[in-house]
Design a protein around this motif. Structure first.
Motif, PDB file in Angstrom:
ATOM      1  N   GLY A 150      49.947  45.262  32.117  1.00 10.19           N
ATOM      2  CA  GLY A 150      50.565  44.560  30.966  1.00 10.19           C
ATOM      3  C   GLY A 150      50.696  43.293  31.191  1.00 10.19           C
ATOM      4  N   ASN A 151      50.569  42.645  32.415  1.00 13.65           N
ATOM      5  CA  ASN A 151      50.773  41.148  32.514  1.00 13.65           C
ATOM      6  C   ASN A 151      49.227  40.520  32.224  1.00 13.65           C
ATOM      7  N   GLY A 152      48.259  41.237  31.897  1.00 14.84           N
ATOM      8  CA  GLY A 152      46.890  40.547  31.347  1.00 14.84           C
ATOM      9  C   GLY A 152      45.874  40.708  32.603  1.00 14.84           C
ATOM     10  N   ARG A 153      46.631  41.099  33.714  1.00 14.06           N
ATOM     11  CA  ARG A 153      45.527  41.242  34.981  1.00 14.06           C
ATOM     12  C   ARG A 153      44.657  42.633  35.160  1.00 14.06           C
ATOM     13  N   VAL A 154      43.784  42.452  35.719  1.00 15.90           N
ATOM     14  CA  VAL A 154      43.254  43.719  36.255  1.00 15.90           C
ATOM     15  C   VAL A 154      43.538  43.941  37.971  1.00 15.90           C
ATOM     16  N   ARG A 155      44.068  45.355  38.120  1.00 15.25           N
ATOM     17  CA  ARG A 155      44.349  45.334  39.545  1.00 15.25           C
ATOM     18  C   ARG A 155      43.534  46.460  40.074  1.00 15.25           C
ATOM     19  N   ALA A 156      42.616  46.392  41.068  1.00 13.74           N
ATOM     20  CA  ALA A 156      41.912  47.727  41.682  1.00 13.74           C
ATOM     21  C   ALA A 156      42.771  48.038  42.851  1.00 13.74           C
ATOM     22  N   TRP A 157      42.654  49.261  43.053  1.00 12.69           N
ATOM     23  CA  TRP A 157      43.131  49.955  44.462  1.00 12.69           C
ATOM     24  C   TRP A 157      42.133  50.976  45.112  1.00 12.69           C
ATOM     25  N   MET A 158      42.214  51.227  46.254  1.00 12.97           N
ATOM     26  CA  MET A 158      41.563  52.402  46.849  1.00 12.97           C
ATOM     27  C   MET A 158      42.511  53.646  47.001  1.00 12.97           C
ATOM     28  N   LEU A 159      41.558  54.737  46.691  1.00 11.56           N
ATOM     29  CA  LEU A 159      42.439  55.671  46.840  1.00 11.56           C
ATOM     30  C   LEU A 159      42.817  56.232  48.039  1.00 11.56           C
ATOM     31  N   ARG A 160      42.125  56.027  49.367  1.00  3.79           N
ATOM     32  CA  ARG A 160      42.527  56.368  50.493  1.00  3.79           C
ATOM     33  C   ARG A 160      43.127  55.256  51.546  1.00  3.79           C
ATOM     34  N   ASP A 161      43.333  54.151  50.753  1.00  5.61           N
ATOM     35  CA  ASP A 161      43.864  52.936  51.585  1.00  5.61           C
ATOM     36  C   ASP A 161      45.101  52.163  50.702  1.00  5.61           C
ATOM     37  N   GLU A 162      46.285  52.771  50.723  1.00  4.82           N
ATOM     38  CA  GLU A 162      47.291  52.262  49.789  1.00  4.82           C
ATOM     39  C   GLU A 162      47.699  50.789  50.195  1.00  4.82           C
ATOM     40  N   ASN A 163      47.100  50.163  51.087  1.00  5.11           N
ATOM     41  CA  ASN A 163      47.358  48.896  51.509  1.00  5.11           C
ATOM     42  C   ASN A 163      46.405  47.948  50.915  1.00  5.11           C
ATOM     43  N   TRP A 164      45.261  48.342  50.403  1.00  3.10           N
ATOM     44  CA  TRP A 164      44.295  47.573  49.773  1.00  3.10           C
ATOM     45  C   TRP A 164      44.452  47.409  48.309  1.00  3.10           C
ATOM     46  N   HIS A 165      44.539  46.219  47.810  1.00  2.00           N
ATOM     47  CA  HIS A 165      44.479  46.197  46.100  1.00  2.00           C
ATOM     48  C   HIS A 165      43.700  44.660  46.236  1.00  2.00           C
ATOM     49  N   LEU A 166      43.258  44.441  44.773  1.00  2.00           N
ATOM     50  CA  LEU A 166      42.694  43.441  44.555  1.00  2.00           C
ATOM     51  C   LEU A 166      42.888  42.944  43.015  1.00  2.00           C
ATOM     52  N   ASP A 167      43.290  41.759  42.830  1.00  2.00           N
ATOM     53  CA  ASP A 167      43.749  41.341  41.255  1.00  2.00           C
ATOM     54  C   ASP A 167      42.556  40.242  40.690  1.00  2.00           C
ATOM     55  N   LEU A 168      42.241  40.843  39.728  1.00  2.00           N
ATOM     56  CA  LEU A 168      41.221  40.056  39.038  1.00  2.00           C
ATOM     57  C   LEU A 168      41.656  39.623  37.471  1.00  2.00           C
ATOM     58  N   ASP A 169      40.975  38.842  36.952  1.00  2.00           N
ATOM     59  CA  ASP A 169      41.286  38.303  35.477  1.00  2.00           C
ATOM     60  C   ASP A 169      42.752  37.740  35.515  1.00  2.00           C
ATOM     61  N   VAL A 170      42.908  36.991  36.616  1.00  2.00           N
ATOM     62  CA  VAL A 170      44.416  36.461  36.837  1.00  2.00           C
ATOM     63  C   VAL A 170      45.073  35.547  35.969  1.00  2.00           C
ATOM     64  N   GLU A 171      43.761  34.837  35.124  1.00  3.52           N
ATOM     65  CA  GLU A 171      44.187  33.956  34.064  1.00  3.52           C
ATOM     66  C   GLU A 171      44.462  34.506  32.702  1.00  3.52           C
ATOM     67  N   GLN A 172      44.042  35.816  32.686  1.00  8.43           N
ATOM     68  CA  GLN A 172      44.123  36.443  31.120  1.00  8.43           C
ATOM     69  C   GLN A 172      45.532  36.688  30.971  1.00  8.43           C
ATOM     70  N   THR A 173      45.954  36.670  29.308  1.00  4.25           N
ATOM     71  CA  THR A 173      47.107  37.119  28.987  1.00  4.25           C
ATOM     72  C   THR A 173      46.754  38.634  28.336  1.00  4.25           C
ATOM     73  N   ARG A 174      45.537  39.051  28.096  1.00  2.09           N
ATOM     74  CA  ARG A 174      45.413  40.659  27.775  1.00  2.09           C
ATOM     75  C   ARG A 174      43.983  40.955  28.233  1.00  2.09           C
ATOM     76  N   THR A 175      43.774  42.070  29.238  1.00  2.00           N
ATOM     77  CA  THR A 175      42.567  42.670  29.245  1.00  2.00           C
ATOM     78  C   THR A 175      42.799  44.102  28.607  1.00  2.00           C
ATOM     79  N   TRP A 176      41.647  44.287  27.663  1.00  2.00           N
ATOM     80  CA  TRP A 176      41.814  45.463  26.849  1.00  2.00           C
ATOM     81  C   TRP A 176      41.320  46.522  27.426  1.00  2.00           C
ATOM     82  N   SER A 177      40.112  46.687  28.390  1.00  2.00           N
ATOM     83  CA  SER A 177      39.261  47.772  28.584  1.00  2.00           C
ATOM     84  C   SER A 177      38.807  47.455  30.113  1.00  2.00           C
ATOM     85  N   VAL A 178      38.874  48.580  31.045  1.00  3.21           N
ATOM     86  CA  VAL A 178      38.301  48.466  32.181  1.00  3.21           C
ATOM     87  C   VAL A 178      37.528  49.758  32.445  1.00  3.21           C
TER      88      VAL A 178
END
Length: 884
Positions: free
Chosen positions: A639-667
């Motif tokens: 909802g904040n416009g970013r894309v966030r990725a996670w690993m299913l088997r590593d709850e401590n890992w995540h990655l934020d992409l499109d951080v400058e965006q106000t809306r990302t429609w699809s991944v």
């Protein structure tokens, strides 16, 4: 009584009519007893009086009279026929139609007869019901097709006979309900539901703990969901979902599942997650239409409902359910006593505001109805639809009066002005058109706008018209001589105009945009603007009350109010509901991801629906627009416009992409390769490497808003569908263009690619589905059936079947080889999102009432033709494999 047929009384007042009818009937009854003899029949007066128990305006079949009077009173079939001829000769009935085997009783006579038999009313109804027990043994679901009258009116006779417990038992029987819908259509359950509601008010049955009552209520209240559901198996499966949401009702569930299985059902309902506790009094999803009259506001929404609000108390007065798919338009009659609504299903429905009861249905459009407007005379309604037609209706007789001389371009907005004599219409092209309401003649047309025209609005007390367009402008027109003459152009800074409203005298213009703003303009220029909260994407509809209060229907489900001169004081009629807006399968199909309106992502067990865990940190508030999973990764368009990725088997890992965006429609993630694609608000496609987060490429899709993307199994071909109807293909690793074409049905709302990358399926905003062979570069299938936007497509492993889910509330299975629909199950009035797991052939869909999981069956109902060998058809796919 020949001189006193029913028509003779029409010019008399009520007392004269009542006295004359009574005198005529009593004289004729006396004559019957003294002068008529029927061989094989007796008590002629009583038999004639008993005709009063049949419903008003209903032909009475001789077959019914013969069964009743034979079983209960010993009459012979020939006696019944002779008696009916005598009644016709003496004008005691309106007609004896021998060719149709029915008699007609004038309703004026019927009312008087009922007065005469008031003491035996119930016993006569019971006598009729008992006469048919001889045929069925009270197994009413076994009535044959030749007993059409009783299929229609059994509930009425049981209720009037005070056999309410039996009535509830009958309506709680899935076999009876399914059989009735097959014979008479889903509308036949509407009257049954009304009777049950009456019983609840009278408390004539012990309904709260009564399992039959709960079953009957669940089955009949779901009647509108059966619209366009045709087969016995699909009807039963649709009702399974409704009954599951109603609670623990094991008996009807077991019966419904058995009906579906034995009749070749292609879908099973696995479980439901009931979200109704999370839905507030307002709409779920966008509020697409608003209207105001007096102290009331009506709103229409994406969730398929129409709601009536009190401006004084800010409470919901009534909720109207009957549409399937989005409800785009709502309008009040001038006296405020009738609400009209229309939308995806192409049907215009009329409702009584005082009671909430349906007042009629107007059927004639063949595509989505986008706009409706009452003329000054409340009995006339104008409608505009995507079939390119503008129609004028009489809402009293429910008849189509005329159509306008339109060019056939999809119509998005209509308005009535100039004292109720002129209709304005606009839509997908740049034209504004004026028509004569009485003749349908085109009066004037102008193409002054430079893009589609979304909205038109007349001033009630001035010869002015406003039009709002995708060219980011509002035009004010003079219509003084019923011709269009441009007066003023208002450039709206920001985004495309979705709705425009003129005040009564035309001195105030309201324009809402896709930038979630309402611009207020007066004679001197801009007079202010109101910005919606950050999480609101669009303001789709605006109305102005008699007291100058602005009413806005918003994308997030909110209905907001404020006065034009005090834009900082905003109040809300409806709050936002926290329902599911995106879904995806993960962990080899063992988990399902559900993205909610508040930014939370739930992980649930696919087999049971039980919660696994949730994700919320770093996602922000606002709707989770899209979810995807592949391999060990999952990602969300937050909802904040970013894309966030996670690993299913590593709850401590995540990655934020499109951080400058106000809306990302699809991944979208590839199933077998760590590659993630996203589409931005500005229409760019970006592809990222995981786990590094390196940007591989960034290209402008040049296709408008990209709401859907898909990758083949190998992650080598990326497909994107655009808001302008363009479908584009790229190499996923390099961004090299591989192809581009225009979807014949316009907006490409969703796309899917089969596992080998041989075919692409495109679902349009209007409901059409096209399947394209990439090797031959041509469409090989055109599938029609959905009446709203297609939200999800998926290829089944057998390569012949395609699965779709639409905003019309349905999940459908198609045979591509036979180009036909195999199954249709409606799980809600409208859907918000869906996901498909081809390996387990599971589907998860989210509607206003919650989440439903379904599983595909393999049975005799699937297509029997040879499956398409997609693995051998795509040269693009083979070349990409060879080159890595």
């Amino acid at each position: 009584t020949g001189a006193y047929g029913p028509q003779a009384f029409d010019v008399w007042d009520a007392d004269q009519r009542r006295n004359a009818i009574g005198h005529a009937i009593m004289s004729s009854l006396h004559s019957l007893e003294e002068n008529v003899t029927i061989n094989g029949g007796s008590a002629l007066r009583e038999r004639y009086l008993s005709l009063a128990i049949f419903p008003a305006a209903t032909p009475i079949p001789l077959r019914v009279l013969t069964q009743w009077w034979s079983a209960s009173y010993g009459w012979t079939p020939s006696a019944v026929r002779q008696f009916c001829r005598v009644l016709a000769d003496r004008s005691l009935i309106s007609a004896y139609l021998a060719d149709r085997e029915v008699i007609l009783l004038h309703d004026v006579f019927r009312i008087y007869l009922r007065h005469l038999i008031r003491d035996t009313w119930r016993s006569l109804h019971r006598s009729l019901v008992d006469a048919f027990r001889v045929v069925t043994g009270s197994r009413w679901s076994e009535l044959g097709d030749d007993f059409g009258y009783l299929w229609k009116h059994l509930s009425y006779h049981l209720h009037e006979a005070a056999l309410d417990d039996e009535l509830v038992s009958v309506l709680g029987s899935p076999s009876y309900v399914v059989s009735k819908v097959i014979r008479l259509g889903h509308q036949s359950l509407t009257g049954d539901f009304t009777i049950l509601e009456t019983l609840a008010e009278l408390k004539s049955v012990d309904h709260p703990p009564h399992s039959s009552w709960q079953a009957a209520h669940a089955l009949t209240s779901a009647s509108y969901l059966l619209h366009d559901v045709r087969t016995e198996a699909d009807i039963a499966t649709t009702l399974v979902a409704a009954v599951l949401r109603a609670g623990s009702l094991p008996d009807p569930l077991a019966q419904l599942r058995e009906i579906s299985a034995t009749t070749g059902g292609s879908l099973d309902v696995s479980w439901v997650q009931d979200d109704r506790r999370m839905v507030p009094r307002g709409h779920v999803g966008a509020v697409v239409g608003v209207a105001a009259v007096g102290a009331h506001v009506a709103s229409a929404g994406e969730d398929g409902t129409v709601r009536l609000w009190s401006l004084e108390s800010h409470d919901v007065v009534r909720t109207f359910r009957g549409h399937t798919g989005w409800v785009f338009a709502v309008a009040f009659s001038a006296d405020g006593e009738t609400i009209a609504s229309a939308g995806d299903d192409g049907v215009i429905r009329l409702w009584r505001t005082g009671t909430g009861e349906p007042a009629g249905v107007l059927v004639g459009h063949t595509r989505r109805v986008r706009s409706i407007a009452f003329a000054d005379a409340s009995r006339v309604l104008v409608s505009g639809a995507e079939d390119g037609q503008v129609y004028v209706w009489d809402v009293t007789s429910h008849k189509l009066l005329r159509g306008m001389e339109t060019p056939g371009c999809p119509v998005w907005s209509v308005a009535v002005g100039c004292g109720g004599t002129v209709v304005a219409a606009a839509g997908e092209d740049e034209f504004v058109r004026l028509y004569d309401l009485e003749t349908g003649q085109l009066l004037s047309e102008k193409a002054t706008h430079r893009d589609w025209v979304r909205s038109v609005s007349f001033a009630a007390r001035a010869p002015l018209l406003a039009s709002g367009s995708g060219d980011k402008s509002v035009l004010i027109w003079s219509v003084a001589d019923r011709q269009l003459a441009p007066v003023r152009r208002i450039d709206v800074a920001g985004d495309r105009v979705r709705c425009v409203v003129l005040s009564e005298r035309g001195d105030l213009v309201l324009a809402s945009t896709e930038e979630a703003k309402i611009h207020v303009v007066d004679a001197n220029g801009p007079a202010g603007e109101v910005q919606m909260p950050r999480d609101v994407d669009w303001v789709r509809s605006v109305a102005l009350t008699d007291d100058g209060v602005i009413v806005a229907g918003c994308e997030d489900g909110g209905v907001r109010l404020w006065e034009a001169d005090t834009p900082d004081r905003v109040s809300a009629l409806a709050s936002v509901s926290n329902t599911v807006w995106s879904a995806a399968f993960a962990d080899s199909g063992r988990l399902v991801l559900l993205g909610r309106a508040d930014g939370e992502i739930e992980l649930r067990d696919v087999a049971s629906g039980a919660p696994n865990r949730s994700l919320s940190d770093g996602i922000g508030t606002g709707r989770v627009w899209s979810l995807t999973a592949g391999g060990d990764y999952m990602a969300a368009a937050c909802g904040n416009g970013r894309v966030r990725a996670w690993m299913l088997r590593d709850e401590n890992w995540h990655l934020d992409l499109d951080v400058e965006q106000t809306r990302t429609w699809s991944v979208v993630l590839a199933r077998s390769m760590a590659r993630l694609a996203s589409s931005t608000r500005e229409g760019h496609i970006r592809v990222w490497d995981l786990p590094t987060g390196d940007l591989l490429w960034d290209r402008s899709a040049q296709a408008g808003r990209v709401r859907s993307m898909a990758l083949d199994d190998a992650g080598t071909v990326l497909v994107a569908g655009g808001g302008d109807g363009t479908v584009s293909l790229w190499r996923a690793d390099s961004g090299e263009p591989l192809g581009r074409w225009t979807n014949p049905a316009g907006w490409a709302r969703t796309v899917a690619v089969d596992p080998p990358g041989a075919r692409v399926a495109v679902g349009s905003g209007a409901g059409d589905i096209y399947v394209r062979d990439l090797d031959r570069n041509t469409d090989t299938a055109h599938l029609t059936g959905h009446t709203g936007r297609v939200l999800m497509l998926g290829f089944a492993p057998d390569t012949d079947r395609l699965v779709s889910a639409g905003a019309d509330g349905t999940v459908r299975i198609w045979s591509l080889d036979e180009q036909r629909e195999v199954a249709t199950v409606r799980v809600g009035a409208s859907l918000q999102c869906a996901a498909f797991d081809p390996d387990a052939e599971r589907i998860v869909v989210a509607s206003a009432t919650g989440v439903t999981a379904l599983t595909m069956n393999h049975g005799d109902s699937t297509g029997t033709g040879a499956a398409i060998n997609a693995r051998s058809t795509s040269e693009i796919s083979r070349q990409l494999r060879r080159t890595g």
